[in-house]
Design a protein around this motif. Structure first.
Motif, PDB file in Angstrom:
ATOM      1  N   TYR A   1       0.836  -1.201   0.000  1.00 13.40           N
ATOM      2  CA  TYR A   1       0.000   0.000   0.000  1.00 13.40           C
ATOM      3  C   TYR A   1       0.872   1.254   0.000  1.00 13.40           C
ATOM      4  O   TYR A   1       1.617   1.477  -0.956  1.00 13.40           O
ATOM      5  CB  TYR A   1      -0.952  -0.095   1.199  1.00 13.40           C
ATOM      6  N   GLN A   2       0.793   2.052   1.044  1.00 11.96           N
ATOM      7  CA  GLN A   2       1.485   3.348   1.058  1.00 11.96           C
ATOM      8  C   GLN A   2       2.963   3.243   0.662  1.00 11.96           C
ATOM      9  O   GLN A   2       3.691   2.393   1.185  1.00 11.96           O
ATOM     10  CB  GLN A   2       1.419   3.936   2.474  1.00 11.96           C
TER      11      GLN A   2
ATOM     12  N   ARG B   1       1.151   8.792  -1.646  1.00 13.96           N
ATOM     13  CA  ARG B   1       0.058   9.490  -0.936  1.00 13.96           C
ATOM     14  C   ARG B   1       0.445  10.938  -0.609  1.00 13.96           C
ATOM     15  O   ARG B   1      -0.173  11.575   0.246  1.00 13.96           O
ATOM     16  CB  ARG B   1      -0.287   8.731   0.347  1.00 13.96           C
TER      17      ARG B   1
ATOM     18  N   GLY C   1      -6.537   3.747  11.379  1.00 12.02           N
ATOM     19  CA  GLY C   1      -6.314   2.931  10.175  1.00 12.02           C
ATOM     20  C   GLY C   1      -5.049   3.416   9.493  1.00 12.02           C
ATOM     21  O   GLY C   1      -5.035   3.707   8.306  1.00 12.02           O
TER      22      GLY C   1
ATOM     23  N   ASN D   1      -2.233   2.043   8.729  1.00 12.13           N
ATOM     24  CA  ASN D   1      -1.512   1.164   7.818  1.00 12.13           C
ATOM     25  C   ASN D   1      -0.016   1.177   8.128  1.00 12.13           C
ATOM     26  O   ASN D   1       0.376   0.934   9.262  1.00 12.13           O
ATOM     27  CB  ASN D   1      -1.839   1.546   6.369  1.00 12.13           C
TER      28      ASN D   1
ATOM     29  N   PHE E   1       1.166   8.686   7.050  1.00 13.73           N
ATOM     30  CA  PHE E   1       0.699  10.004   7.487  1.00 13.73           C
ATOM     31  C   PHE E   1       1.218  10.348   8.894  1.00 13.73           C
ATOM     32  O   PHE E   1       1.378  11.518   9.228  1.00 13.73           O
ATOM     33  CB  PHE E   1      -0.834  10.087   7.404  1.00 13.73           C
TER      34      PHE E   1
ATOM     35  N   ASP F   1      -4.118   0.751  14.182  1.00 13.75           N
ATOM     36  CA  ASP F   1      -4.586  -0.118  13.101  1.00 13.75           C
ATOM     37  C   ASP F   1      -4.914  -1.500  13.668  1.00 13.75           C
ATOM     38  O   ASP F   1      -4.368  -1.911  14.709  1.00 13.75           O
ATOM     39  CB  ASP F   1      -3.528  -0.253  12.000  1.00 13.75           C
ATOM     40  N   VAL F   2      -5.785  -2.214  12.960  1.00 13.93           N
ATOM     41  CA  VAL F   2      -6.201  -3.539  13.397  1.00 13.93           C
ATOM     42  C   VAL F   2      -5.294  -4.633  12.815  1.00 13.93           C
ATOM     43  O   VAL F   2      -5.364  -5.793  13.226  1.00 13.93           O
ATOM     44  CB  VAL F   2      -7.691  -3.751  12.983  1.00 13.93           C
ATOM     45  N   ASP F   3      -4.420  -4.218  11.886  1.00 13.74           N
ATOM     46  CA  ASP F   3      -3.582  -5.187  11.167  1.00 13.74           C
ATOM     47  C   ASP F   3      -2.190  -5.256  11.841  1.00 13.74           C
ATOM     48  O   ASP F   3      -1.368  -4.337  11.711  1.00 13.74           O
ATOM     49  CB  ASP F   3      -3.477  -4.710   9.705  1.00 13.74           C
TER      50      ASP F   3
ATOM     51  N   ARG G   1      -5.231  -2.016  17.449  1.00 11.24           N
ATOM     52  CA  ARG G   1      -6.574  -1.877  18.022  1.00 11.24           C
ATOM     53  C   ARG G   1      -7.643  -1.865  16.947  1.00 11.24           C
ATOM     54  O   ARG G   1      -7.441  -1.296  15.866  1.00 11.24           O
ATOM     55  CB  ARG G   1      -6.635  -0.556  18.785  1.00 11.24           C
ATOM     56  N   ASP G   2      -8.759  -2.504  17.255  1.00 11.12           N
ATOM     57  CA  ASP G   2      -9.930  -2.398  16.387  1.00 11.12           C
ATOM     58  C   ASP G   2     -10.689  -1.165  16.862  1.00 11.12           C
ATOM     59  O   ASP G   2     -11.197  -1.134  17.974  1.00 11.12           O
ATOM     60  CB  ASP G   2     -10.791  -3.664  16.542  1.00 11.12           C
ATOM     61  N   ILE G   3     -10.769  -0.178  16.006  1.00 12.50           N
ATOM     62  CA  ILE G   3     -11.349   1.093  16.423  1.00 12.50           C
ATOM     63  C   ILE G   3     -12.846   0.970  16.743  1.00 12.50           C
ATOM     64  O   ILE G   3     -13.412   1.810  17.442  1.00 12.50           O
ATOM     65  CB  ILE G   3     -11.069   2.196  15.364  1.00 12.50           C
TER      66      ILE G   3
ATOM     67  N   LEU H   1      -8.577   8.139   7.096  1.00 12.85           N
ATOM     68  CA  LEU H   1      -8.452   8.157   5.641  1.00 12.85           C
ATOM     69  C   LEU H   1      -8.747   6.770   5.085  1.00 12.85           C
ATOM     70  O   LEU H   1      -8.097   5.788   5.455  1.00 12.85           O
ATOM     71  CB  LEU H   1      -7.039   8.598   5.249  1.00 12.85           C
ATOM     72  N   ASN H   2      -9.751   6.712   4.230  1.00 13.10           N
ATOM     73  CA  ASN H   2     -10.118   5.448   3.557  1.00 13.10           C
ATOM     74  C   ASN H   2     -10.402   4.320   4.544  1.00 13.10           C
ATOM     75  O   ASN H   2     -10.036   3.179   4.326  1.00 13.10           O
ATOM     76  CB  ASN H   2      -9.002   5.027   2.582  1.00 13.10           C
ATOM     77  N   LEU H   3     -11.045   4.669   5.624  1.00 18.07           N
ATOM     78  CA  LEU H   3     -11.353   3.679   6.648  1.00 18.07           C
ATOM     79  C   LEU H   3     -12.861   3.492   6.842  1.00 18.07           C
ATOM     80  O   LEU H   3     -13.334   2.362   7.013  1.00 18.07           O
ATOM     81  CB  LEU H   3     -10.699   4.091   7.982  1.00 18.07           C
TER      82      LEU H   3
ATOM     83  N   HIS I   1     -14.855   0.576   5.480  1.00 18.35           N
ATOM     84  CA  HIS I   1     -14.532  -0.790   5.918  1.00 18.35           C
ATOM     85  C   HIS I   1     -15.351  -1.193   7.147  1.00 18.35           C
ATOM     86  O   HIS I   1     -15.369  -2.355   7.510  1.00 18.35           O
ATOM     87  CB  HIS I   1     -13.058  -0.876   6.361  1.00 18.35           C
TER      88      HIS I   1
HETATM   89  C1  LIG Z   1      -7.503   1.291   2.881  1.00 18.16           C
HETATM   90  S1  LIG Z   1      -6.376   1.284   4.205  1.00 18.16           S
HETATM   91  C2  LIG Z   1      -6.100   3.016   4.444  1.00 18.16           C
HETATM   92  C3  LIG Z   1      -4.750   3.337   5.033  1.00 18.16           C
HETATM   93  C4  LIG Z   1      -4.473   4.811   5.264  1.00 18.16           C
HETATM   94  N1  LIG Z   1      -5.404   5.389   6.192  1.00 18.16           N
HETATM   95  C5  LIG Z   1      -4.450   5.555   3.977  1.00 18.16           C
HETATM   96  O1  LIG Z   1      -5.465   6.140   3.569  1.00 18.16           O
HETATM   97  O2  LIG Z   1      -3.407   5.592   3.318  1.00 18.16           O
HETATM   98  C6  LIG Z   1      -7.404   0.898   5.564  1.00 18.16           C
HETATM   99  C7  LIG Z   1      -6.626   0.636   6.849  1.00 18.16           C
HETATM  100  O3  LIG Z   1      -7.568   0.587   7.916  1.00 18.16           O
HETATM  101  C8  LIG Z   1      -7.275  -0.518   8.729  1.00 18.16           C
HETATM  102  N2  LIG Z   1      -8.527  -0.924   9.402  1.00 18.16           N
HETATM  103  C9  LIG Z   1      -9.623  -1.509   8.860  1.00 18.16           C
HETATM  104  N3  LIG Z   1     -10.578  -1.714   9.789  1.00 18.16           N
HETATM  105  C10 LIG Z   1     -10.063  -1.252  10.967  1.00 18.16           C
HETATM  106  C11 LIG Z   1     -10.561  -1.171  12.301  1.00 18.16           C
HETATM  107  N4  LIG Z   1     -11.766  -1.642  12.606  1.00 18.16           N
HETATM  108  N5  LIG Z   1      -9.780  -0.631  13.261  1.00 18.16           N
HETATM  109  C12 LIG Z   1      -8.541  -0.149  12.952  1.00 18.16           C
HETATM  110  N6  LIG Z   1      -8.022  -0.195  11.709  1.00 18.16           N
HETATM  111  C13 LIG Z   1      -8.767  -0.729  10.718  1.00 18.16           C
HETATM  112  C14 LIG Z   1      -6.741  -1.578   7.773  1.00 18.16           C
HETATM  113  O4  LIG Z   1      -5.971  -2.545   8.432  1.00 18.16           O
HETATM  114  C15 LIG Z   1      -5.929  -0.704   6.825  1.00 18.16           C
HETATM  115  O5  LIG Z   1      -4.604  -0.538   7.272  1.00 18.16           O
END
Ligand SMILES: C[S@@+](CC[C@H](N)C(=O)[O-])C[C@H]1O[C@@H](n2cnc3c(N)ncnc32)[C@H](O)[C@@H]1O
Length: 418
Positions: free
Chosen positions: A24-25, A40, A61, A63, A67, A83-85, A108-110, A125-127, A130
Protein backbone atom coordinates in the motif's frame (compact mmCIF):
# COMPACT_ATOMS: atom_id res chain seq x y z
CA UNK A 1 32.12 6.05 16.06
CA UNK A 2 28.64 6.51 17.45
CA UNK A 3 27.27 8.11 14.26
CA UNK A 4 28.76 5.25 12.23
CA UNK A 5 27.07 2.57 14.34
CA UNK A 6 23.73 4.41 13.97
CA UNK A 7 24.24 4.52 10.17
CA UNK A 8 24.95 0.80 10.07
CA UNK A 9 21.74 0.26 12.04
CA UNK A 10 19.76 2.24 9.51
CA UNK A 11 21.28 0.34 6.60
CA UNK A 12 20.43 -2.96 8.23
CA UNK A 13 16.91 -1.80 8.89
CA UNK A 14 16.55 -0.70 5.26
CA UNK A 15 17.69 -4.12 4.05
CA UNK A 16 15.17 -5.80 6.31
CA UNK A 17 12.41 -3.49 5.13
CA UNK A 18 13.28 -4.04 1.45
CA UNK A 19 12.91 -7.79 1.93
CA UNK A 20 9.33 -7.31 3.24
CA UNK A 21 6.21 -7.08 1.10
CA UNK A 22 4.53 -3.65 1.12
CA UNK A 23 1.31 -3.41 -0.84
CA UNK A 24 0.00 0.00 0.00
CA UNK A 25 1.49 3.35 1.06
CA UNK A 26 4.78 4.20 -0.61
CA UNK A 27 7.38 5.32 1.93
CA UNK A 28 10.82 6.67 1.07
CA UNK A 29 13.72 5.35 3.15
CA UNK A 30 16.77 7.43 4.25
CA UNK A 31 18.84 6.15 1.29
CA UNK A 32 16.22 7.35 -1.21
CA UNK A 33 14.97 3.85 -1.98
CA UNK A 34 11.34 3.17 -1.14
CA UNK A 35 8.88 0.52 -0.06
CA UNK A 36 5.20 0.30 -1.01
CA UNK A 37 3.40 1.40 -4.13
CA UNK A 38 0.88 4.15 -3.58
CA UNK A 39 2.18 7.70 -3.56
CA UNK A 40 0.06 9.49 -0.94
CA UNK A 41 2.00 12.76 -0.96
CA UNK A 42 -0.80 14.77 -2.62
CA UNK A 43 -3.17 13.82 0.21
CA UNK A 44 -0.54 14.70 2.84
CA UNK A 45 -0.04 18.13 1.24
CA UNK A 46 -3.80 18.72 1.16
CA UNK A 47 -4.55 17.77 4.77
CA UNK A 48 -1.59 19.09 6.75
CA UNK A 49 -0.38 22.66 7.08
CA UNK A 50 3.42 22.90 6.67
CA UNK A 51 3.85 23.44 10.42
CA UNK A 52 2.30 21.17 13.05
CA UNK A 53 4.62 22.19 15.87
CA UNK A 54 3.25 21.15 19.24
CA UNK A 55 0.13 19.46 17.86
CA UNK A 56 -1.14 16.01 18.72
CA UNK A 57 -2.23 13.80 15.82
CA UNK A 58 -4.18 10.54 15.77
CA UNK A 59 -4.28 8.47 12.56
CA UNK A 60 -7.01 5.82 12.55
CA UNK A 61 -6.31 2.93 10.17
CA UNK A 62 -2.74 4.18 9.81
CA UNK A 63 -1.51 1.16 7.82
CA UNK A 64 2.30 1.47 7.45
CA UNK A 65 2.22 4.89 9.14
CA UNK A 66 2.87 7.16 6.15
CA UNK A 67 0.70 10.00 7.49
CA UNK A 68 2.10 9.57 11.01
CA UNK A 69 5.60 10.09 9.66
CA UNK A 70 4.48 13.11 7.63
CA UNK A 71 2.87 14.64 10.76
CA UNK A 72 6.03 14.04 12.76
CA UNK A 73 8.18 15.63 10.02
CA UNK A 74 5.98 18.74 10.24
CA UNK A 75 6.80 19.06 13.94
CA UNK A 76 3.85 17.34 15.64
CA UNK A 77 4.59 16.74 19.33
CA UNK A 78 2.69 13.49 19.75
CA UNK A 79 1.59 11.16 16.98
CA UNK A 80 -0.45 8.01 17.51
CA UNK A 81 -1.16 5.54 14.70
CA UNK A 82 -3.79 2.90 15.24
CA UNK A 83 -4.59 -0.12 13.10
CA UNK A 84 -6.20 -3.54 13.40
CA UNK A 85 -3.58 -5.19 11.17
CA UNK A 86 -0.73 -6.50 13.33
CA UNK A 87 1.59 -7.12 10.37
CA UNK A 88 1.10 -3.58 8.99
CA UNK A 89 1.96 -2.20 12.44
CA UNK A 90 5.04 -4.39 12.74
CA UNK A 91 6.27 -2.87 9.47
CA UNK A 92 5.24 0.62 10.62
CA UNK A 93 7.36 0.24 13.77
CA UNK A 94 10.37 -0.91 11.72
CA UNK A 95 9.89 2.08 9.44
CA UNK A 96 9.69 4.49 12.39
CA UNK A 97 12.96 3.08 13.72
CA UNK A 98 14.61 3.33 10.33
CA UNK A 99 13.38 6.91 9.76
CA UNK A 100 14.26 7.94 13.32
CA UNK A 101 10.74 9.25 13.96
CA UNK A 102 8.96 8.77 17.26
CA UNK A 103 5.41 7.52 16.65
CA UNK A 104 3.24 5.51 19.03
CA UNK A 105 1.62 2.63 17.14
CA UNK A 106 -1.30 0.84 18.76
CA UNK A 107 -2.86 -2.42 17.64
CA UNK A 108 -6.57 -1.88 18.02
CA UNK A 109 -9.93 -2.40 16.39
CA UNK A 110 -11.35 1.09 16.42
CA UNK A 111 -14.89 -0.26 16.56
CA UNK A 112 -14.21 -2.34 19.66
CA UNK A 113 -13.87 0.58 22.06
CA UNK A 114 -14.71 4.28 21.74
CA UNK A 115 -12.00 6.89 21.53
CA UNK A 116 -11.13 8.00 25.04
CA UNK A 117 -8.61 10.75 24.31
CA UNK A 118 -8.82 14.02 22.40
CA UNK A 119 -6.28 15.04 19.74
CA UNK A 120 -5.73 18.30 17.85
CA UNK A 121 -5.91 16.45 14.54
CA UNK A 122 -7.76 13.21 13.90
CA UNK A 123 -7.24 11.48 10.55
CA UNK A 124 -9.52 8.81 9.20
CA UNK A 125 -8.45 8.16 5.64
CA UNK A 126 -10.12 5.45 3.56
CA UNK A 127 -11.35 3.68 6.65
CA UNK A 128 -15.05 4.51 7.14
CA UNK A 129 -16.21 2.25 4.30
CA UNK A 130 -14.53 -0.79 5.92
CA UNK A 131 -16.47 -0.47 9.16
CA UNK A 132 -19.68 -2.06 10.40
CA UNK A 133 -20.90 1.21 11.85
CA UNK A 134 -19.18 4.25 10.33
CA UNK A 135 -21.67 6.73 11.80
CA UNK A 136 -20.77 5.85 15.39
CA UNK A 137 -17.07 6.35 14.69
CA UNK A 138 -17.86 9.62 12.94
CA UNK A 139 -19.67 10.87 16.08
CA UNK A 140 -16.80 9.82 18.33
CA UNK A 141 -14.19 11.43 16.10
CA UNK A 142 -16.21 14.65 15.91
CA UNK A 143 -16.32 14.76 19.71
CA UNK A 144 -12.59 14.10 20.05
CA UNK A 145 -11.02 16.30 17.34
CA UNK A 146 -9.93 19.54 19.02
CA UNK A 147 -8.93 21.39 15.87
CA UNK A 148 -9.34 19.42 12.66
CA UNK A 149 -11.02 16.20 11.61
CA UNK A 150 -9.71 14.89 8.29
CA UNK A 151 -11.46 12.23 6.26
CA UNK A 152 -10.77 10.58 2.93
CA UNK A 153 -14.02 9.02 1.92
CA UNK A 154 -15.07 6.29 -0.52
CA UNK A 155 -17.88 7.75 -2.59
CA UNK A 156 -19.85 7.11 -5.76
CA UNK A 157 -17.00 8.24 -8.02
CA UNK A 158 -16.21 6.42 -11.30
CA UNK A 159 -13.82 3.93 -9.63
CA UNK A 160 -16.20 2.77 -6.88
CA UNK A 161 -19.27 3.27 -9.12
CA UNK A 162 -17.87 0.71 -11.63
CA UNK A 163 -17.35 -1.84 -8.87
CA UNK A 164 -20.86 -1.22 -7.62
CA UNK A 165 -22.14 -1.66 -11.23
CA UNK A 166 -24.06 1.59 -11.09
CA UNK A 167 -25.19 3.20 -14.36
CA UNK A 168 -23.09 6.35 -14.83
CA UNK A 169 -26.20 8.55 -14.97
CA UNK A 170 -27.58 7.03 -11.78
CA UNK A 171 -24.19 7.37 -10.08
CA UNK A 172 -23.93 11.04 -10.99
CA UNK A 173 -27.49 11.67 -9.84
CA UNK A 174 -26.95 9.95 -6.49
CA UNK A 175 -23.75 11.94 -5.98
CA UNK A 176 -25.78 15.14 -5.83
CA UNK A 177 -27.79 13.96 -2.82
CA UNK A 178 -26.96 13.20 0.83
CA UNK A 179 -26.69 9.46 0.22
CA UNK A 180 -25.08 6.66 2.20
CA UNK A 181 -24.91 3.77 -0.26
CA UNK A 182 -25.03 0.37 1.42
CA UNK A 183 -23.13 -2.25 -0.59
CA UNK A 184 -23.71 -6.02 -0.47
CA UNK A 185 -20.11 -6.41 0.69
CA UNK A 186 -19.99 -9.94 2.04
CA UNK A 187 -21.82 -11.50 -0.89
CA UNK A 188 -19.73 -9.67 -3.45
CA UNK A 189 -16.26 -10.34 -2.14
CA UNK A 190 -14.85 -11.02 -5.61
CA UNK A 191 -15.55 -7.41 -6.58
CA UNK A 192 -13.78 -6.21 -3.41
CA UNK A 193 -16.71 -4.11 -2.36
CA UNK A 194 -16.72 -2.39 0.97
CA UNK A 195 -19.68 -1.71 3.23
CA UNK A 196 -20.59 1.95 2.76
CA UNK A 197 -20.09 4.80 0.31
CA UNK A 198 -20.92 8.35 1.36
CA UNK A 199 -21.57 11.34 -0.84
CA UNK A 200 -20.03 14.73 0.10
CA UNK A 201 -23.50 16.09 0.84
CA UNK A 202 -24.16 13.22 3.28
CA UNK A 203 -20.97 14.03 5.15
CA UNK A 204 -21.81 17.71 5.16
CA UNK A 205 -25.20 17.01 6.73
CA UNK A 206 -23.67 14.63 9.28
CA UNK A 207 -20.96 17.05 10.39
CA UNK A 208 -22.43 20.49 9.86
CA UNK A 209 -26.20 20.05 10.13
CA UNK A 210 -26.57 17.27 12.68
CA UNK A 211 -23.79 18.64 14.89
CA UNK A 212 -22.59 22.14 15.81
CA UNK A 213 -18.99 21.25 16.63
CA UNK A 214 -17.49 22.42 13.35
CA UNK A 215 -17.34 25.96 12.03
CA UNK A 216 -16.73 24.87 8.43
CA UNK A 217 -16.09 21.91 6.20
CA UNK A 218 -13.82 21.90 3.15
CA UNK A 219 -14.57 19.24 0.57
CA UNK A 220 -11.88 18.58 -2.05
CA UNK A 221 -11.50 15.90 -4.69
CA UNK A 222 -8.84 13.36 -3.80
CA UNK A 223 -6.28 11.97 -6.23
CA UNK A 224 -6.94 8.60 -4.61
CA UNK A 225 -9.48 6.45 -6.50
CA UNK A 226 -11.73 9.44 -7.29
CA UNK A 227 -12.64 9.76 -3.62
CA UNK A 228 -12.99 13.01 -1.70
CA UNK A 229 -11.23 14.69 1.17
CA UNK A 230 -13.12 16.42 3.93
CA UNK A 231 -11.41 18.84 6.32
CA UNK A 232 -13.70 19.75 9.21
CA UNK A 233 -12.55 22.75 11.22
CA UNK A 234 -13.62 22.65 14.84
CA UNK A 235 -15.19 25.74 16.36
CA UNK A 236 -12.93 27.33 19.00
CA UNK A 237 -14.57 29.97 21.20
CA UNK A 238 -12.65 31.83 23.89
CA UNK A 239 -15.79 32.84 25.88
CA UNK A 240 -19.28 31.50 25.19
CA UNK A 241 -22.30 33.13 26.78
CA UNK A 242 -25.40 30.96 26.51
CA UNK A 243 -28.48 33.09 27.08
CA UNK A 244 -31.18 30.58 27.97
CA UNK A 245 -34.85 30.79 28.79
CA UNK A 246 -38.27 29.81 27.49
CA UNK A 247 -39.85 31.50 24.45
CA UNK A 248 -40.74 35.15 25.15
CA UNK A 249 -38.60 35.32 28.31
CA UNK A 250 -36.84 38.39 26.91
CA UNK A 251 -33.52 36.89 25.76
CA UNK A 252 -32.99 39.38 22.95
CA UNK A 253 -34.03 42.37 25.07
CA UNK A 254 -31.67 41.39 27.88
CA UNK A 255 -28.76 40.73 25.48
CA UNK A 256 -29.27 44.08 23.72
CA UNK A 257 -29.20 45.91 27.07
CA UNK A 258 -26.23 43.90 28.35
CA UNK A 259 -24.07 44.24 25.22
CA UNK A 260 -25.16 47.85 24.70
CA UNK A 261 -23.76 48.83 28.12
CA UNK A 262 -27.13 49.45 29.84
CA UNK A 263 -26.56 46.77 32.51
CA UNK A 264 -22.99 47.43 33.70
CA UNK A 265 -23.52 45.84 37.13
CA UNK A 266 -24.79 42.61 35.62
CA UNK A 267 -21.91 42.58 33.10
CA UNK A 268 -19.43 43.09 35.95
CA UNK A 269 -20.99 40.39 38.14
CA UNK A 270 -20.80 37.95 35.21
CA UNK A 271 -17.20 39.03 34.55
CA UNK A 272 -17.90 39.53 30.86
CA UNK A 273 -15.06 42.03 30.35
CA UNK A 274 -16.23 44.50 27.72
CA UNK A 275 -19.75 43.17 26.98
CA UNK A 276 -19.73 44.89 23.57
CA UNK A 277 -17.34 42.22 22.26
CA UNK A 278 -20.25 39.75 22.23
CA UNK A 279 -21.84 41.94 19.56
CA UNK A 280 -25.28 40.40 19.40
CA UNK A 281 -27.19 37.27 20.24
CA UNK A 282 -26.70 34.52 17.64
CA UNK A 283 -29.42 32.04 16.68
CA UNK A 284 -28.83 28.35 16.10
CA UNK A 285 -29.57 28.69 12.36
CA UNK A 286 -26.51 30.94 12.06
CA UNK A 287 -24.27 28.20 13.47
CA UNK A 288 -25.21 25.97 10.56
CA UNK A 289 -23.64 28.42 8.13
CA UNK A 290 -19.86 28.22 7.66
CA UNK A 291 -17.94 30.74 9.73
CA UNK A 292 -14.48 31.39 11.17
CA UNK A 293 -13.12 28.59 13.38
CA UNK A 294 -11.61 30.80 16.10
CA UNK A 295 -13.91 33.31 17.80
CA UNK A 296 -13.14 35.49 20.82
CA UNK A 297 -16.68 35.89 22.21
CA UNK A 298 -19.98 34.36 21.17
CA UNK A 299 -23.43 34.86 22.69
CA UNK A 300 -25.90 32.13 21.74
CA UNK A 301 -29.63 32.15 22.31
CA UNK A 302 -31.11 28.95 23.69
CA UNK A 303 -34.81 28.19 24.13
CA UNK A 304 -35.21 25.79 27.04
CA UNK A 305 -38.55 24.61 25.63
CA UNK A 306 -36.76 22.99 22.65
CA UNK A 307 -37.37 19.43 23.89
CA UNK A 308 -41.09 20.16 23.42
CA UNK A 309 -40.87 21.25 19.80
CA UNK A 310 -37.55 20.25 18.22
CA UNK A 311 -37.87 16.40 18.21
CA UNK A 312 -34.73 16.09 20.28
CA UNK A 313 -36.32 14.18 23.19
CA UNK A 314 -34.43 15.94 25.94
CA UNK A 315 -31.48 18.31 26.21
CA UNK A 316 -28.86 15.54 26.08
CA UNK A 317 -29.70 14.94 22.41
CA UNK A 318 -29.74 18.57 21.39
CA UNK A 319 -26.96 19.30 18.86
CA UNK A 320 -27.15 23.03 19.61
CA UNK A 321 -25.54 22.32 22.98
CA UNK A 322 -22.50 20.86 21.16
CA UNK A 323 -21.22 24.43 21.14
CA UNK A 324 -20.54 24.26 24.86
CA UNK A 325 -17.83 21.69 24.18
CA UNK A 326 -16.09 24.17 21.86
CA UNK A 327 -15.48 26.95 24.38
CA UNK A 328 -12.59 27.61 26.75
CA UNK A 329 -14.91 29.50 29.10
CA UNK A 330 -18.68 29.04 29.33
CA UNK A 331 -21.23 31.25 31.09
CA UNK A 332 -24.81 29.96 31.13
CA UNK A 333 -27.22 32.76 31.95
CA UNK A 334 -30.81 31.58 32.35
CA UNK A 335 -33.49 34.25 32.32
CA UNK A 336 -36.21 33.64 34.84
CA UNK A 337 -39.61 35.19 34.24
CA UNK A 338 -42.67 34.14 36.28
CA UNK A 339 -45.24 32.06 34.32
CA UNK A 340 -47.85 34.84 34.24
CA UNK A 341 -45.28 37.23 32.75
CA UNK A 342 -44.31 34.67 30.14
CA UNK A 343 -47.96 34.19 29.19
CA UNK A 344 -48.48 37.95 28.90
CA UNK A 345 -45.31 38.37 26.79
CA UNK A 346 -46.23 35.52 24.49
CA UNK A 347 -49.70 36.99 23.99
CA UNK A 348 -48.15 40.40 23.25
CA UNK A 349 -45.67 38.90 20.79
CA UNK A 350 -48.41 36.99 18.98
CA UNK A 351 -50.94 39.85 19.05
CA UNK A 352 -52.40 40.60 15.65
CA UNK A 353 -51.75 37.10 14.27
CA UNK A 354 -54.91 35.56 12.78
CA UNK A 355 -54.06 32.06 14.04
CA UNK A 356 -51.66 30.87 16.69
CA UNK A 357 -49.34 28.08 15.68
CA UNK A 358 -49.79 24.73 17.45
CA UNK A 359 -46.39 25.26 19.04
CA UNK A 360 -47.34 28.62 20.53
CA UNK A 361 -50.66 27.27 21.79
CA UNK A 362 -48.76 24.51 23.60
CA UNK A 363 -46.38 27.03 25.11
CA UNK A 364 -49.20 29.26 26.32
CA UNK A 365 -50.72 26.20 27.98
CA UNK A 366 -47.40 25.51 29.79
CA UNK A 367 -47.21 29.13 30.92
CA UNK A 368 -50.83 29.44 32.06
CA UNK A 369 -50.70 26.13 33.96
CA UNK A 370 -47.34 26.96 35.56
CA UNK A 371 -45.78 23.78 34.03
CA UNK A 372 -42.99 25.96 32.67
CA UNK A 373 -41.51 25.89 36.18
CA UNK A 374 -40.84 22.17 35.60
CA UNK A 375 -39.01 23.14 32.40
CA UNK A 376 -36.87 25.58 34.36
CA UNK A 377 -36.07 22.98 36.99
CA UNK A 378 -35.24 20.33 34.40
CA UNK A 379 -33.03 22.71 32.45
CA UNK A 380 -31.15 23.90 35.53
CA UNK A 381 -30.64 20.29 36.67
CA UNK A 382 -29.38 19.31 33.21
CA UNK A 383 -26.97 22.25 32.99
CA UNK A 384 -25.15 20.92 36.08
CA UNK A 385 -23.43 18.44 33.81
CA UNK A 386 -21.42 21.23 32.19
CA UNK A 387 -18.69 21.02 34.78
CA UNK A 388 -16.62 24.15 34.79
CA UNK A 389 -19.38 26.33 33.33
CA UNK A 390 -20.37 29.43 35.29
CA UNK A 391 -24.12 29.06 35.76
CA UNK A 392 -26.41 31.90 36.76
CA UNK A 393 -30.08 32.82 36.78
CA UNK A 394 -31.06 36.43 36.17
CA UNK A 395 -34.51 37.71 37.08
CA UNK A 396 -35.34 40.83 35.02
CA UNK A 397 -38.54 41.31 37.02
CA UNK A 398 -36.58 41.46 40.28
CA UNK A 399 -34.35 44.33 39.16
CA UNK A 400 -32.03 41.92 37.27
CA UNK A 401 -31.16 40.10 40.48
CA UNK A 402 -28.51 37.45 39.84
CA UNK A 403 -28.69 34.03 41.53
CA UNK A 404 -26.32 31.06 41.39
CA UNK A 405 -28.17 28.46 39.27
CA UNK A 406 -28.08 25.63 41.83
CA UNK A 407 -29.46 27.77 44.66
CA UNK A 408 -32.20 29.01 42.35
CA UNK A 409 -33.14 25.47 41.33
CA UNK A 410 -33.45 24.45 44.98
CA UNK A 411 -35.66 27.47 45.59
CA UNK A 412 -37.87 26.45 42.65
CA UNK A 413 -38.12 22.86 43.91
CA UNK A 414 -39.07 24.03 47.41
CA UNK A 415 -41.73 26.29 45.92
CA UNK A 416 -43.20 23.23 44.14
CA UNK A 417 -41.73 23.76 40.68
CA UNK A 418 -41.24 20.03 40.05
C1 LIG B 1 -7.50 1.29 2.88
S1 LIG B 1 -6.38 1.28 4.21
C2 LIG B 1 -6.10 3.02 4.44
C3 LIG B 1 -4.75 3.34 5.03
C4 LIG B 1 -4.47 4.81 5.26
N1 LIG B 1 -5.40 5.39 6.19
C5 LIG B 1 -4.45 5.55 3.98
O1 LIG B 1 -5.47 6.14 3.57
O2 LIG B 1 -3.41 5.59 3.32
C6 LIG B 1 -7.40 0.90 5.56
C7 LIG B 1 -6.63 0.64 6.85
O3 LIG B 1 -7.57 0.59 7.92
C8 LIG B 1 -7.27 -0.52 8.73
N2 LIG B 1 -8.53 -0.92 9.40
C9 LIG B 1 -9.62 -1.51 8.86
N3 LIG B 1 -10.58 -1.71 9.79
C10 LIG B 1 -10.06 -1.25 10.97
C11 LIG B 1 -10.56 -1.17 12.30
N4 LIG B 1 -11.77 -1.64 12.61
N5 LIG B 1 -9.78 -0.63 13.26
C12 LIG B 1 -8.54 -0.15 12.95
N6 LIG B 1 -8.02 -0.19 11.71
C13 LIG B 1 -8.77 -0.73 10.72
C14 LIG B 1 -6.74 -1.58 7.77
O4 LIG B 1 -5.97 -2.55 8.43
C15 LIG B 1 -5.93 -0.70 6.82
O5 LIG B 1 -4.60 -0.54 7.27
Amino acid sequence: MRAQSVDVGVEELEERLLREEFRYQKITLPSGRSVGVRDRSATAAAIFPPDLTGKSVLDLGCNYGYFCFEAKRRGAARVVGLDVDADALRKARLLAQCLGLEVEFQLRDIEAEPLAESFDYILCLNLLHHLNDPLTLLRHMADRARERLVLEVATLGPHDGRKLRLFPLMRRLLLRYPVIYVAPAAAEAQRKLKNYYLTPKALENLLLMQRRLFASLEIRPSEFKGRFLALAHRRRIRHLLLVAGPTAAGKRTLAAALFGGALPELAAALELGDPARFGRLVRDAELRRPGPAAVDALALRYDILRPHFASIHGYARDPVLDVLACAERVTILTIFAPPERLAAQLRAAEAGKRRWSKRHRRMLERYESGKVLEDYRRWLAFSERFAGAERWVVAPYEGHALHPADAFRRRLAEAGGG
